[in-house]
Design a protein around this motif. Structure first.
Motif, PDB file in Angstrom:
ATOM      1  N   UNK A  75       0.821  -1.211   0.000  1.00  0.00           N
ATOM      2  CA  UNK A  75       0.000   0.000   0.000  1.00  0.00           C
ATOM      3  C   UNK A  75       0.855   1.260   0.000  1.00  0.00           C
ATOM      4  N   UNK A  76       1.926   1.240   0.802  1.00  0.00           N
ATOM      5  CA  UNK A  76       2.796   2.421   0.888  1.00  0.00           C
ATOM      6  C   UNK A  76       3.453   2.696  -0.475  1.00  0.00           C
ATOM      7  N   UNK A  77       3.920   1.631  -1.104  1.00  0.00           N
ATOM      8  CA  UNK A  77       4.583   1.799  -2.404  1.00  0.00           C
ATOM      9  C   UNK A  77       3.595   2.367  -3.436  1.00  0.00           C
ATOM     10  N   UNK A  78       2.359   1.866  -3.410  1.00  0.00           N
ATOM     11  CA  UNK A  78       1.384   2.359  -4.393  1.00  0.00           C
ATOM     12  C   UNK A  78       0.968   3.793  -4.081  1.00  0.00           C
ATOM     13  N   UNK A  79       0.963   4.139  -2.797  1.00  0.00           N
ATOM     14  CA  UNK A  79       0.698   5.542  -2.440  1.00  0.00           C
ATOM     15  C   UNK A  79       1.811   6.429  -2.994  1.00  0.00           C
ATOM     16  N   UNK A  80       3.040   5.957  -2.877  1.00  0.00           N
ATOM     17  CA  UNK A  80       4.163   6.734  -3.425  1.00  0.00           C
ATOM     18  C   UNK A  80       4.047   6.851  -4.945  1.00  0.00           C
ATOM     19  N   UNK A  81       3.569   5.779  -5.570  1.00  0.00           N
ATOM     20  CA  UNK A  81       3.395   5.847  -7.030  1.00  0.00           C
ATOM     21  C   UNK A  81       2.336   6.893  -7.381  1.00  0.00           C
ATOM     22  N   UNK A 118      -4.370   4.418  -7.987  1.00  0.00           N
ATOM     23  CA  UNK A 118      -3.282   3.855  -7.182  1.00  0.00           C
ATOM     24  C   UNK A 118      -3.511   4.161  -5.704  1.00  0.00           C
ATOM     25  N   UNK A 119      -3.998   5.361  -5.434  1.00  0.00           N
ATOM     26  CA  UNK A 119      -4.245   5.766  -4.052  1.00  0.00           C
ATOM     27  C   UNK A 119      -5.385   4.928  -3.442  1.00  0.00           C
TER      28      UNK A 119
END
Ligand code: NAD
Length: 485
Positions: A75-81, A118-119
């Motif tokens: 989830x964190x990685x996709x938030x960064x994306x 993504x978020x």
């Protein structure tokens, strides 16, 4: 479009993104074209079957580690994306406009939509829960939702970033490793977001993007024996082929296909609102090249003439031009699409006579067609039945609610439908009786990322978006324990 602007945003060339690296494509190279000028844009190294093999192998190798990560980490990685997409939104929007032709402000909304997917799914990564099943005191029985493994994503050109993210975000959030085959005309933005994903921390091999032709790379991906699930967005004819290939491997497939959606206006509607929404849904949204286009306007006979007056005024007021000038209506995506729409203009004239508005192509470079309205008496006319995928609206009339619903359902498709009325009971009878995956009441095209979306009938099966979107990329495992031994 000036050369300077073109070179500002485009890289020199684009190649497949596999295993975290750009690699040579072994297919026939492709030069994309600016639909507003017909000038070449950029050279794409297209992938072929061997590149799909390579991408699927790298995805399979990356899958286990990605899945075994803490879900909140995914989830964190996709938030960064999502953040990275927003950081690069100006450039990405220009690229969408250059490749697809759509007006810049629509491209900007599309980029934001990509970030939102993504978020949205980043937030769900650690909420994909199972259930406990009551089997009595001797057992503990529960379900877990596990990823499929390697997922294939075949997407069209009309919303190249939005549809990429709609399909990829839930797949990655649930722990799958993805191979994406973007459409021939619009591979650039998918490759750009693939690169941003790496920078945001998506591990190499978890998101692979292979530009390529449908009949080569697309078919190879749909039928690849090491793929575990297929997500397809595109036409009915291709969807049928893709589904057959997936089924040969006993793979789950979900199909998001075309539409011929009715916008139905009753005498008690706010006419201005009804016409504004319908015009936006068929002419403005990507020049009618949208699956949920409001391509059939059904008017009650009592307000037929008055509504047509509104429609003509609203349609004639639309500006048409290059997407970079941000008009209301841009060009069609390609010469092939332009020629297809021209053929429908001829078929429309033959069946319904001269159009009420439009009907011409623009005498300039680029694939421009005037927003066109046909009054159609014959409900079986091709322009009233077939998906044109361009700025062409067919208007029909009805006498009462029963006929409106019957007409609304009288096509092979069932993607969306809209009703305009101030009678709440009528609106809900319409929602109950019309066979479509989404019903709009007094508006067109609403729906955040949480509203499930997909088709009835020939418009497909399975649902994207929302919590339902997770089901496409997960499978259920039941764990049953005897606790008496
Ligand atoms: P298309 O079916 O021609 O192509 C879609 C994708 O499939 C492209 O990437 C293409 O390269 C690939 N493809 C082509 N032949 C293939 C094959 N034999 N095997 C595997 N892949 C193959 O559709 P299009 O013209 O790109 O898109 C327009 C269609 O998409 C319209 O019908 C539209 O309504 C539909 N669409 C549906 C939705 C939805 O959510 N329901 C959204 C957008 C577009």
């Amino acid at each position: 479009m000036s050369e300077t602007v073109t070179h500002d945003v485009l890289r020199d060339r684009y190649r497949p993104l596999v295993g975290g690296e750009t690699v040579p494509g072994h297919g026939e190279p492709y030069t994309s074209r600016n639909p507003a000028t017909e000038e070449p844009l950029v050279d794409i190294e297209m992938g072929d079957e061997s590149d799909i093999d390579h991408a699927v192998a790298d995805a399979a190798a990356a899958f286990e580690d990605w899945w075994r990560q803490e879900p909140q980490n995914r989830g964190r990685v996709l938030t960064d994306l999502a953040g990275a997409v927003r950081e690069h939104s100006d450039r990405l929007a220009r690229l969408v406009t250059l490749e697809n032709g759509k007006p810049l402000s629509q491209a900007e909304s599309e980029v934001e939509g990509c970030a939102r997917y993504f978020e949205y799914y980043a937030g769900l990564a650690d909420k994909v829960q199972g259930e406990s099943v009551p089997l009595g005191p001797a057992h503990v029985d529960f379900t877990v939702r596990e990823p499929l493994g390697v997922t294939a994503h075949i997407v069209p050109w009309n919303y190249p970033l939005d549809l990429f993210a709609r399909s990829v975000a839930p797949a990655l959030a649930t722990g799958n490793a993805a191979v994406v085959k973007p459409a021939e005309y619009t591979p650039v933005t998918a490759l750009e977001v693939g690169t941003l994903a790496l920078e945001a921390g998506v591990p190499p091999g978890v998101l692979n993007v292979v530009p390529g032709y449908g009949s080569g790379a697309g078919a190879a991906l749909a039928g690849h024996p090491d793929v575990d699930g297929v997500s397809f967005t595109g036409s009915v004819a291709t969807g049928r082929e893709v589904a057959k290939r997936a089924v040969d491997n006993i793979n789950p497939v979900h199909l998001e296909l075309g539409g011929k959606s009715p916008s139905v206006v009753f005498p008690d509607a706010d006419l201005e609102n009804a016409i504004r929404n319908t015009v936006a849904g068929i002419f403005v949204a990507t020049t009618g090249q949208i699956c949920l286009a409001s391509s059939r306007l059904l008017l009650h006979e009592d307000i037929y003439e008055e509504a047509l007056d509104h429609l003509v005024a609203a349609t004639e007021g639309l500006s048409v031009g290059p997407g970079t000038d941000d008009p209301d209506v841009g060009p069609l995506v390609s010469e092939a699409q332009f020629e297809k729409v021209e053929r429908y203009l001829e078929a429309g004239e033959a069946a319904a006579g001269a159009p009420l508005v439009g009907g011409e192509t623009l005498d300039r470079a680029g694939y421009f067609v005037e927003p066109t309205v046909f009054e159609v008496d014959d409900r079986d006319a091709r322009v009233a039945q077939e998906e044109i995928f361009g700025p062409v609206l067919s208007v029909l009339s009805f006498a009462d609610e029963e006929e409106a619903i019957e007409l609304a359902n009288d096509v092979d498709y069932g993607l969306v439908a809209g009703v305009f009325t101030s009678d709440i009971g009528r609106a809900h009878r319409f929602a109950r009786d019309v066979k479509a995956g989404q019903i709009y009441i007094n508006e067109w095209a609403a729906g955040g990322k949480g509203s499930p979306f997909g088709g009835y009938k020939q418009s497909g099966f399975g649902r994207d978006k929302g919590l339902e979107g997770l089901d496409n990329y997960t499978q259920v495992k039941t764990v049953s324990a005897n606790i008496t031994v």
